[in-house]
Write a protein that holds these residues in place. Sequence first.
Motif, PDB file in Angstrom:
ATOM      1  N   GLY A  90       0.919  -1.351   0.039  1.00 25.78           N
ATOM      2  CA  GLY A  90       0.119  -0.080  -0.158  1.00 25.78           C
ATOM      3  C   GLY A  90       0.726   1.238  -0.065  1.00 25.78           C
ATOM      4  N   ILE A  91       2.074   1.164  -0.553  1.00 23.80           N
ATOM      5  CA  ILE A  91       2.930   2.143  -0.814  1.00 23.80           C
ATOM      6  C   ILE A  91       3.570   2.489  -2.115  1.00 23.80           C
ATOM      7  N   THR A  92       4.086   3.425  -2.479  1.00 27.19           N
ATOM      8  CA  THR A  92       4.555   3.713  -3.929  1.00 27.19           C
ATOM      9  C   THR A  92       5.652   2.847  -4.021  1.00 27.19           C
ATOM     10  N   ARG A  93       6.225   2.829  -5.435  1.00 21.22           N
ATOM     11  CA  ARG A  93       7.319   2.171  -5.758  1.00 21.22           C
ATOM     12  C   ARG A  93       8.672   2.520  -4.952  1.00 21.22           C
ATOM     13  N   GLN A  94       8.601   3.883  -4.783  1.00 21.15           N
ATOM     14  CA  GLN A  94       9.909   4.532  -4.129  1.00 21.15           C
ATOM     15  C   GLN A  94       9.726   4.358  -2.655  1.00 21.15           C
ATOM     16  N   GLY A  95       8.708   4.443  -2.094  1.00 19.70           N
ATOM     17  CA  GLY A  95       8.472   3.991  -0.714  1.00 19.70           C
ATOM     18  C   GLY A  95       8.988   2.503  -0.287  1.00 19.70           C
ATOM     19  N   ALA A  96       8.664   1.488  -1.381  1.00 16.96           N
ATOM     20  CA  ALA A  96       9.007   0.289  -1.387  1.00 16.96           C
ATOM     21  C   ALA A  96      10.518   0.203  -1.355  1.00 16.96           C
ATOM     22  N   ARG A  97      11.311   0.670  -2.206  1.00 12.49           N
ATOM     23  CA  ARG A  97      12.474   0.753  -2.577  1.00 12.49           C
ATOM     24  C   ARG A  97      13.175   1.285  -1.086  1.00 12.49           C
ATOM     25  N   LYS A  98      12.669   2.422  -0.798  1.00 14.03           N
ATOM     26  CA  LYS A  98      13.393   2.891   0.729  1.00 14.03           C
ATOM     27  C   LYS A  98      12.950   1.948   1.690  1.00 14.03           C
ATOM     28  N   LYS A  99      11.784   1.347   1.945  1.00 13.16           N
ATOM     29  CA  LYS A  99      11.800   0.353   3.054  1.00 13.16           C
ATOM     30  C   LYS A  99      12.609  -0.878   2.904  1.00 13.16           C
ATOM     31  N   TRP A 100      12.860  -1.432   1.844  1.00 15.84           N
ATOM     32  CA  TRP A 100      13.416  -2.509   1.411  1.00 15.84           C
ATOM     33  C   TRP A 100      14.409  -2.391   0.458  1.00 15.84           C
ATOM     34  N   PRO A 101      15.558  -1.825   0.854  1.00 15.24           N
ATOM     35  CA  PRO A 101      16.537  -1.242  -0.347  1.00 15.24           C
ATOM     36  C   PRO A 101      17.202  -2.524  -0.966  1.00 15.24           C
ATOM     37  N   ASP A 102      17.248  -3.894  -0.312  1.00 10.58           N
ATOM     38  CA  ASP A 102      17.951  -4.931  -1.193  1.00 10.58           C
ATOM     39  C   ASP A 102      17.214  -6.024  -1.439  1.00 10.58           C
ATOM     40  N   ALA A 103      15.883  -5.596  -1.652  1.00 11.43           N
ATOM     41  CA  ALA A 103      14.868  -6.721  -1.848  1.00 11.43           C
ATOM     42  C   ALA A 103      14.870  -7.215  -3.403  1.00 11.43           C
ATOM     43  N   VAL A 104      15.031  -6.195  -4.447  1.00 11.19           N
ATOM     44  CA  VAL A 104      15.190  -6.289  -5.670  1.00 11.19           C
ATOM     45  C   VAL A 104      16.270  -6.159  -6.374  1.00 11.19           C
ATOM     46  N   GLU A 105      16.850  -7.359  -6.835  1.00 10.10           N
ATOM     47  CA  GLU A 105      18.124  -6.983  -7.348  1.00 10.10           C
ATOM     48  C   GLU A 105      18.147  -6.198  -8.615  1.00 10.10           C
ATOM     49  N   ARG A 106      18.864  -5.295  -8.592  1.00 13.93           N
ATOM     50  CA  ARG A 106      19.137  -4.026  -9.647  1.00 13.93           C
ATOM     51  C   ARG A 106      20.217  -4.559 -10.721  1.00 13.93           C
ATOM     52  N   PRO A 107      20.130  -4.490 -11.929  1.00 16.69           N
ATOM     53  CA  PRO A 107      20.863  -4.656 -13.073  1.00 16.69           C
ATOM     54  C   PRO A 107      22.211  -4.031 -12.731  1.00 16.69           C
ATOM     55  N   ALA A 108      23.339  -4.586 -13.071  1.00 17.43           N
ATOM     56  CA  ALA A 108      24.654  -4.126 -12.892  1.00 17.43           C
ATOM     57  C   ALA A 108      24.859  -2.789 -13.606  1.00 17.43           C
ATOM     58  N   ALA A 109      25.240  -1.818 -13.461  1.00 18.36           N
ATOM     59  CA  ALA A 109      25.539  -0.811 -14.477  1.00 18.36           C
ATOM     60  C   ALA A 109      26.336  -0.929 -15.568  1.00 18.36           C
ATOM     61  N   SER A 110      27.347  -1.900 -15.517  1.00 15.29           N
ATOM     62  CA  SER A 110      28.164  -2.050 -16.528  1.00 15.29           C
ATOM     63  C   SER A 110      27.673  -3.429 -17.379  1.00 15.29           C
ATOM     64  N   GLY A 111      26.563  -4.005 -17.127  1.00 20.91           N
ATOM     65  CA  GLY A 111      25.901  -4.849 -18.007  1.00 20.91           C
ATOM     66  C   GLY A 111      25.915  -6.413 -17.221  1.00 20.91           C
ATOM     67  N   ALA A 112      25.032  -7.136 -17.518  1.00 17.58           N
ATOM     68  CA  ALA A 112      25.056  -8.533 -16.654  1.00 17.58           C
ATOM     69  C   ALA A 112      25.878  -9.441 -17.636  1.00 17.58           C
ATOM     70  N   GLY A 113      26.256  -9.511 -18.705  1.00 19.08           N
ATOM     71  CA  GLY A 113      27.002 -10.347 -19.368  1.00 19.08           C
ATOM     72  C   GLY A 113      28.258 -10.555 -18.942  1.00 19.08           C
ATOM     73  N   ALA A 114      28.958 -11.412 -19.626  1.00 18.91           N
ATOM     74  CA  ALA A 114      30.413 -11.755 -19.550  1.00 18.91           C
ATOM     75  C   ALA A 114      31.400 -10.587 -19.958  1.00 18.91           C
ATOM     76  N   SER A 115      32.487 -10.483 -19.274  1.00 24.77           N
ATOM     77  CA  SER A 115      33.425  -9.271 -19.735  1.00 24.77           C
ATOM     78  C   SER A 115      34.677  -9.721 -19.605  1.00 24.77           C
ATOM     79  N   GLY A 116      35.514  -9.096 -20.462  1.00 21.62           N
ATOM     80  CA  GLY A 116      36.870  -9.501 -20.200  1.00 21.62           C
ATOM     81  C   GLY A 116      37.799  -8.485 -19.513  1.00 21.62           C
ATOM     82  N   LEU A 117      39.027  -9.074 -19.034  1.00 22.07           N
ATOM     83  CA  LEU A 117      39.726  -8.092 -18.375  1.00 22.07           C
ATOM     84  C   LEU A 117      41.293  -8.209 -18.747  1.00 22.07           C
ATOM     85  N   GLU A 118      42.033  -7.318 -18.973  1.00 21.90           N
ATOM     86  CA  GLU A 118      43.493  -7.590 -19.369  1.00 21.90           C
ATOM     87  C   GLU A 118      44.243  -6.722 -18.467  1.00 21.90           C
ATOM     88  N   LEU A 119      44.991  -7.324 -17.688  1.00 24.31           N
ATOM     89  CA  LEU A 119      46.022  -6.748 -16.815  1.00 24.31           C
ATOM     90  C   LEU A 119      47.468  -7.449 -16.583  1.00 24.31           C
TER      91      LEU A 119
END
Length: 175
Positions: A90-119
Motif C-alpha cells: 500500500g505504498i509507492t514504488r519509491q517507498g518500497a525501495r526505501k523500506k526494503w532497499p535490497d529486496a530487488v536485484e538491480r541490473p549491474a550498471a556495466s551490464g550483466a553479461g560476461a566481460s574480459g579483463l586484461e592486466l
Amino acid sequence: MPKPEITTEELTALDRALLDALNPLATALRARETGLPADLMWAGDPADVALSVLSTWKVVDEEVKRLTAIAAQTAGSYGASYERLGAAWGITRQGARKKWPDAVERPAASGAGASGLELFGGTAELFREASSAGWRWTGRGADGTLGGAAAAPALATKEEAAAHAGAFLKEHAAG
C-alpha cells in the motif's frame, strides 16, 4: 494488487490469535523484569502492568518488521519489482525501495553479461553464474598459469570477481 479486505470476524480472530501469542511472551518478560512468581505476575501497579504489555508489543513489532523484510526479499528474489512490492504494502514504488532497499536485484550498471579483463600481461573473463546468480572468473596469467574460482562460492558482485581476477593476474605477471 488491491489491498486485502478483512472482515470483522477475521479481525476479531486475528486479535484473539495475536493476544494468545503475546500473553506467554509478556508473562515471561514481566517475570524477568519483576522477579515475581507466575501466580503474582500481573499483580502490581496497573500502569506498570500495561507498560509491560506495551514493551512486549514492541518486541513483536520488531519481529514483524524482520519477517516483513524477509517476505519482501523473497518476493524480490522471485522477480517481484518494487512497484509490485509497494502495491502489496500500500505504498509507492519509491517507498518500497526505501523500506526494503535490497529486496530487488538491480541490473549491474556495466551490464550483466560476461566481460574480459586484461592486466599485467594476462587475461581473465568475468561471468555471471545462472545457477547461483553470483559471479565467477577464469584467467590465464602472463606466466601461463590458469586460474579461477570454480570450486569456491560464487562472488556477490561483478566488481568483487574483477578484484579477485586482478589479484590473480598481478600474482602471475610476466617476470
